[in-house]
Design an enzyme around this catalytic site. Structure first.
Site, PDB file in Angstrom:
ATOM      1  N   SER A  19       0.809  -1.228   0.000  1.00 51.10           N
ATOM      2  CA  SER A  19       0.000   0.000   0.000  1.00 51.10           C
ATOM      3  C   SER A  19       0.841   1.276   0.000  1.00 51.10           C
ATOM      4  O   SER A  19       0.506   2.218  -0.736  1.00 51.10           O
ATOM      5  CB  SER A  19      -0.976  -0.005   1.187  1.00 51.10           C
ATOM      6  OG  SER A  19      -1.886  -1.054   1.014  1.00 51.10           O
ATOM      7  N   LYS A  68      -8.594  -6.151  10.752  1.00 54.89           N
ATOM      8  CA  LYS A  68      -9.770  -5.787   9.947  1.00 54.89           C
ATOM      9  C   LYS A  68     -11.110  -5.970  10.677  1.00 54.89           C
ATOM     10  O   LYS A  68     -12.087  -5.313  10.344  1.00 54.89           O
ATOM     11  CB  LYS A  68      -9.801  -6.614   8.651  1.00 54.89           C
ATOM     12  CG  LYS A  68      -8.841  -6.137   7.588  1.00 54.89           C
ATOM     13  CD  LYS A  68      -9.084  -6.891   6.296  1.00 54.89           C
ATOM     14  CE  LYS A  68      -8.129  -6.463   5.209  1.00 54.89           C
ATOM     15  NZ  LYS A  68      -8.452  -7.065   3.910  1.00 54.89           N
ATOM     16  N   ALA A 131     -13.318 -19.344   1.955  1.00 52.63           N
ATOM     17  CA  ALA A 131     -14.416 -18.691   2.683  1.00 52.63           C
ATOM     18  C   ALA A 131     -13.863 -17.757   3.756  1.00 52.63           C
ATOM     19  O   ALA A 131     -14.470 -17.573   4.808  1.00 52.63           O
ATOM     20  CB  ALA A 131     -15.337 -19.737   3.306  1.00 52.63           C
TER      21      ALA A 131
END
Ligand code: NAP
Length: 271
Positions: A19, A68, A131
């Site tokens: 980033s 997160k 998942a």
């Protein structure tokens, strides 16, 4: 310095993050008076670490592993998109308060739209392998794109079962070769195929020649799955665009400029 825009990415560890490369490239390109930093915050110090950014006048930050989900408890407001995905990866700070969103679903969809412009999401079923957090963002995007049927399969079946509802059905990991046969879109969101990890063991010899395969792993850029697909003339989309397009949204929010994703930037992010 007045109006200096401070932004960054928080995580632990953080040295691997691409980033700063991406954001500082745009900061320079668009002449923004600002800086984007890597900020290592240990999970035990998340609250104090974030408070420090508020005190230092940060405009916002990206959030990566392992924060997160826990960052959500510190947010004053979380938009519906991030609530539905169950994770925040982009935070804007206003009047000392955190506003959380998630840009991974946008990055995922935009990557396919830009790199496979003729692909029609509505044409048939999609199969998602994995998942975890990235799969949730992909699921959200696929539902928004009106994919008619989504099959999700994961090594730990329970995690796929928890995501199944409506048009989303979960199947056993061992059934994946059957599930992909009639698929319009096949997406690898597992970490299999990443440098240092085993390859994804899947048989794509019987899939439709019109299917699109997207691997969101971008290190290496061409995973074994994508190399095999390419050798069979199956259309592919790599994972780097997802990273770049998700970054666009945060940049826009903090700097008020919509940045461009270019080949030069892609090469830089892969370097
Ligand atoms: N291109 C991008 O911008 C972008 C964005 C986000 C993530 N990613 C990449 O996507 C991958 C997943 O990220 P994530 O955040 O979703 O991670 P995550 O939440 O930890 O999920 C990891 C997934 O990989 C599966 N997996 C791991 N090892 C496996 C194995 N040996 N066999 C079968 N399945 C295995 C896990 O299955 P279990 O549930 O059974 O453990 C789970 O479904 C990573 O490679 C990451 O770098 C790319």
């Amino acid at each position: 310095m007045t109006n200096f825009i401070k932004t960054g990415v928080i995580g632990h560890p953080i040295s691997h993050s691409k980033s700063p490369l991406i954001h500082n490239y745009w900061i320079e390109k668009y002449g923004i008076n600002g800086e984007y930093k890597s900020i290592d915050i240990h999970p035990d110090n998340l609250q104090s670490g974030v408070q420090k950014l508020i005190d230092e006048g940060y405009k916002g930050f990206n959030v990566t592993v392992p924060h997160k989900i826990n960052i959500m408890d510190l947010c004053y407001e979380i938009d519906d998109l991030a609530k539905e995905i169950g994770a925040v990866n982009t935070v804007t700070i206003k009047d000392g308060k955190l506003y959380g969103t998630n840009t991974d679903a946008y990055g995922f969809a935009q990557n396919i739209k830009i790199n496979a412009p003729n692909f029609d999401f509505k044409k048939g079923k999609a199969v998602i392998l994995g998942a975890g957090g990235a799969a949730k963002a992909a699921l959200y995007a696929l539902e928004k794109e009106a994919v008619p049927e989504i099959i999700i399969t994961n090594r730990t079946k329970e995690k796929a079962d928890n995501l199944a509802h409506g048009i989303i059905k979960s199947i056993d990991w061992e059934q994946k070769n059957n599930a992909i046969k009639g698929a319009n879109l096949i997406i690898n969101t597992t970490s299999l195929g990443m440098t240092g990890k085993p390859n994804l063991d899947i048989d794509i010899t019987k899939i439709s020649p019109h299917a699109l395969i997207n691997d969101i792993v971008y290190a290496p850029l061409y995973t074994d799955l994508l190399k095999t697909a390419k050798s069979k003339n199956i259309q592919i989309v790599t994972g780097i665009g997802m990273l770049l397009y998700q970054a666009c949204r945060g940049f826009e929010l903090w700097n008020g400029t919509t940045p461009n994703v270019t080949k030069e930037l892609e090469d830089l992010a892969l370097s």
